[in-house]
Design a protein around this motif. Structure first.
Motif, PDB file in Angstrom:
ATOM      1  N   ALA A 184      -9.634  -5.693 -33.441  1.00 46.32           N
ATOM      2  CA  ALA A 184     -10.113  -4.986 -32.252  1.00 46.32           C
ATOM      3  C   ALA A 184     -11.141  -5.792 -31.464  1.00 46.32           C
ATOM      4  O   ALA A 184     -11.088  -5.843 -30.233  1.00 46.32           O
ATOM      5  CB  ALA A 184     -10.697  -3.631 -32.652  1.00 46.32           C
ATOM      6  N   GLY A 185     -12.083  -6.446 -32.143  1.00 47.77           N
ATOM      7  CA  GLY A 185     -13.100  -7.236 -31.445  1.00 47.77           C
ATOM      8  C   GLY A 185     -12.502  -8.401 -30.676  1.00 47.77           C
ATOM      9  O   GLY A 185     -12.914  -8.696 -29.551  1.00 47.77           O
ATOM     10  N   ALA A 186     -11.521  -9.057 -31.272  1.00 50.30           N
ATOM     11  CA  ALA A 186     -10.852 -10.171 -30.597  1.00 50.30           C
ATOM     12  C   ALA A 186     -10.067  -9.662 -29.391  1.00 50.30           C
ATOM     13  O   ALA A 186     -10.083 -10.277 -28.325  1.00 50.30           O
ATOM     14  CB  ALA A 186      -9.937 -10.900 -31.563  1.00 50.30           C
ATOM     15  N   ARG A 233       3.792  -0.888 -34.438  1.00 54.55           N
ATOM     16  CA  ARG A 233       4.443   0.410 -34.641  1.00 54.55           C
ATOM     17  C   ARG A 233       4.599   0.653 -36.135  1.00 54.55           C
ATOM     18  O   ARG A 233       4.974  -0.237 -36.881  1.00 54.55           O
ATOM     19  CB  ARG A 233       5.832   0.421 -34.014  1.00 54.55           C
ATOM     20  CG  ARG A 233       5.859   0.503 -32.541  1.00 54.55           C
ATOM     21  CD  ARG A 233       7.304   0.708 -32.065  1.00 54.55           C
ATOM     22  NE  ARG A 233       7.320   1.136 -30.706  1.00 54.55           N
ATOM     23  CZ  ARG A 233       7.150   2.395 -30.303  1.00 54.55           C
ATOM     24  NH1 ARG A 233       6.984   3.340 -31.176  1.00 54.55           N
ATOM     25  NH2 ARG A 233       7.166   2.697 -29.029  1.00 54.55           N
ATOM     26  N   ARG A 234       4.331   1.871 -36.522  1.00 51.56           N
ATOM     27  CA  ARG A 234       4.583   2.302 -37.904  1.00 51.56           C
ATOM     28  C   ARG A 234       5.249   3.666 -37.831  1.00 51.56           C
ATOM     29  O   ARG A 234       4.766   4.561 -37.152  1.00 51.56           O
ATOM     30  CB  ARG A 234       3.269   2.419 -38.690  1.00 51.56           C
ATOM     31  CG  ARG A 234       2.731   1.081 -39.068  1.00 51.56           C
ATOM     32  CD  ARG A 234       1.996   1.123 -40.403  1.00 51.56           C
ATOM     33  NE  ARG A 234       1.614  -0.221 -40.779  1.00 51.56           N
ATOM     34  CZ  ARG A 234       0.435  -0.760 -40.487  1.00 51.56           C
ATOM     35  NH1 ARG A 234      -0.475  -0.095 -39.847  1.00 51.56           N
ATOM     36  NH2 ARG A 234       0.182  -2.009 -40.853  1.00 51.56           N
ATOM     37  N   ASP A 235       6.347   3.775 -38.530  1.00 52.33           N
ATOM     38  CA  ASP A 235       7.110   5.027 -38.521  1.00 52.33           C
ATOM     39  C   ASP A 235       7.421   5.469 -37.088  1.00 52.33           C
ATOM     40  O   ASP A 235       7.255   6.633 -36.726  1.00 52.33           O
ATOM     41  CB  ASP A 235       6.347   6.131 -39.270  1.00 52.33           C
ATOM     42  CG  ASP A 235       6.099   5.778 -40.717  1.00 52.33           C
ATOM     43  OD1 ASP A 235       6.983   5.133 -41.324  1.00 52.33           O
ATOM     44  OD2 ASP A 235       5.018   6.131 -41.241  1.00 52.33           O
ATOM     45  N   ASP A 236       7.831   4.523 -36.270  1.00 52.46           N
ATOM     46  CA  ASP A 236       8.181   4.760 -34.862  1.00 52.46           C
ATOM     47  C   ASP A 236       7.040   5.298 -34.014  1.00 52.46           C
ATOM     48  O   ASP A 236       7.262   5.897 -32.960  1.00 52.46           O
ATOM     49  CB  ASP A 236       9.395   5.693 -34.753  1.00 52.46           C
ATOM     50  CG  ASP A 236      10.675   4.990 -35.172  1.00 52.46           C
ATOM     51  OD1 ASP A 236      10.761   3.758 -34.961  1.00 52.46           O
ATOM     52  OD2 ASP A 236      11.566   5.655 -35.714  1.00 52.46           O
ATOM     53  N   THR A 252       0.327   2.394 -33.286  1.00 55.28           N
ATOM     54  CA  THR A 252      -0.965   2.482 -33.976  1.00 55.28           C
ATOM     55  C   THR A 252      -2.032   1.871 -33.069  1.00 55.28           C
ATOM     56  O   THR A 252      -1.734   1.426 -31.959  1.00 55.28           O
ATOM     57  CB  THR A 252      -0.924   1.701 -35.306  1.00 55.28           C
ATOM     58  OG1 THR A 252      -0.821   0.304 -35.009  1.00 55.28           O
ATOM     59  CG2 THR A 252       0.241   2.144 -36.176  1.00 55.28           C
ATOM     60  N   ASP A 253      -3.266   1.818 -33.546  1.00 56.68           N
ATOM     61  CA  ASP A 253      -4.330   1.169 -32.777  1.00 56.68           C
ATOM     62  C   ASP A 253      -4.425  -0.318 -33.118  1.00 56.68           C
ATOM     63  O   ASP A 253      -5.308  -1.012 -32.644  1.00 56.68           O
ATOM     64  CB  ASP A 253      -5.673   1.862 -33.011  1.00 56.68           C
ATOM     65  CG  ASP A 253      -6.107   1.816 -34.459  1.00 56.68           C
ATOM     66  OD1 ASP A 253      -5.274   1.522 -35.332  1.00 56.68           O
ATOM     67  OD2 ASP A 253      -7.300   2.070 -34.723  1.00 56.68           O
ATOM     68  N   LYS A 254      -3.503  -0.817 -33.919  1.00 55.26           N
ATOM     69  CA  LYS A 254      -3.462  -2.224 -34.330  1.00 55.26           C
ATOM     70  C   LYS A 254      -2.613  -3.033 -33.353  1.00 55.26           C
ATOM     71  O   LYS A 254      -1.684  -2.508 -32.744  1.00 55.26           O
ATOM     72  CB  LYS A 254      -2.883  -2.373 -35.741  1.00 55.26           C
ATOM     73  CG  LYS A 254      -3.538  -1.508 -36.784  1.00 55.26           C
ATOM     74  CD  LYS A 254      -4.918  -1.989 -37.094  1.00 55.26           C
ATOM     75  CE  LYS A 254      -5.510  -1.153 -38.221  1.00 55.26           C
ATOM     76  NZ  LYS A 254      -6.917  -1.062 -38.178  1.00 55.26           N
ATOM     77  N   TRP A 255      -2.958  -4.328 -33.242  1.00 57.18           N
ATOM     78  CA  TRP A 255      -2.235  -5.228 -32.355  1.00 57.18           C
ATOM     79  C   TRP A 255      -1.805  -6.477 -33.109  1.00 57.18           C
ATOM     80  O   TRP A 255      -2.424  -6.862 -34.093  1.00 57.18           O
ATOM     81  CB  TRP A 255      -3.108  -5.627 -31.171  1.00 57.18           C
ATOM     82  CG  TRP A 255      -3.288  -4.504 -30.200  1.00 57.18           C
ATOM     83  CD1 TRP A 255      -4.137  -3.433 -30.333  1.00 57.18           C
ATOM     84  CD2 TRP A 255      -2.609  -4.313 -28.977  1.00 57.18           C
ATOM     85  NE1 TRP A 255      -4.013  -2.594 -29.260  1.00 57.18           N
ATOM     86  CE2 TRP A 255      -3.092  -3.119 -28.398  1.00 57.18           C
ATOM     87  CE3 TRP A 255      -1.644  -5.042 -28.291  1.00 57.18           C
ATOM     88  CZ2 TRP A 255      -2.639  -2.638 -27.189  1.00 57.18           C
ATOM     89  CZ3 TRP A 255      -1.192  -4.567 -27.064  1.00 57.18           C
ATOM     90  CH2 TRP A 255      -1.690  -3.371 -26.526  1.00 57.18           C
TER      91      TRP A 255
END
Length: 186
Positions: A58-60, A31-34, A37-40
């Motif tokens: 993403a690949g992992a 989470r960024r700025d509540d 995101t597409d990040k894990w």
């Protein structure tokens, strides 16, 4: 499984113990700025019982999800019947894919442990292969440290054959490859 294991170890720089203990529940979107995101990221328990957050590229993540789907399908077919009741969030990120494989691996581990007991001063407390236990999987089907080591070493042997490396050449790239080597490969 090998793709998920190698992509994850390379991308996150995780040790075998961290991989062994990793489950789906602590895997979260960043989470960024509540806002999601597409990040894990994954929260893992590392050396010294320290909790750290590891980014999962993403690949992992895709490889881990494919491995999870494979395990769910195998459990539905009865191939992994003893792990069919494990809740999705409690599933290991890297797990067994064939129950028959377990008995073979456990036999090998018992044999290795017997050798280690005969030569403790030479092999050290945990032994040459890092075998600290006599089982290949945890109660939920997650691979043990020693099973992770064996899966990757078997994969490196296949790579060496495909690359035309001589099995007797100790300096050949894949003959030197190890699970620790993956942590430092980007």
């Amino acid at each position: 499984r090998v793709l998920a294991l190698s992509a994850w170890r390379v991308g996150g720089g995780l040790g075998r113990a961290e991989v062994e203990l990793a489950r789906w529940a602590p895997l979260q979107q960043v989470r960024r700025d509540d806002k999601l995101t597409d990040k894990w990221k994954l929260q893992v328990l590392g050396k010294g019982n320290r909790v750290r957050e590891v980014p999962i590229h993403a690949g992992a993540l895709e490889a881990l999800q494919a491995h999870r789907e494979d395990r769910i399908a195998l459990a539905a077919k009865g191939v992994l019947s003893r792990y069919g009741s494990v809740k999705p969030e409690d599933m290991p990120l890297i797990g067994v894919i064939d129950e028959k494989w377990i008995s073979t691996q456990n036999r090998m581990l018992r044999e290795t442990a017997a050798v280690q007991q005969l030569r403790p001063a030479v092999l050290g407390a945990r032994g040459a292969l890092g075998v600290g236990r006599k089982v290949s999987v945890n109660d939920d089907g997650g691979l043990s440290e020693s099973a992770i080591y064996r899966v990757l070493k078997d994969f490196f042997k296949l790579c060496a054959r495909e690359a035309g490396e001589s099995p007797s050449d100790p300096n050949a790239t894949f003959n030197k490859a190890s699970t620790h080597w993956l942590r430092h490969t980007i």
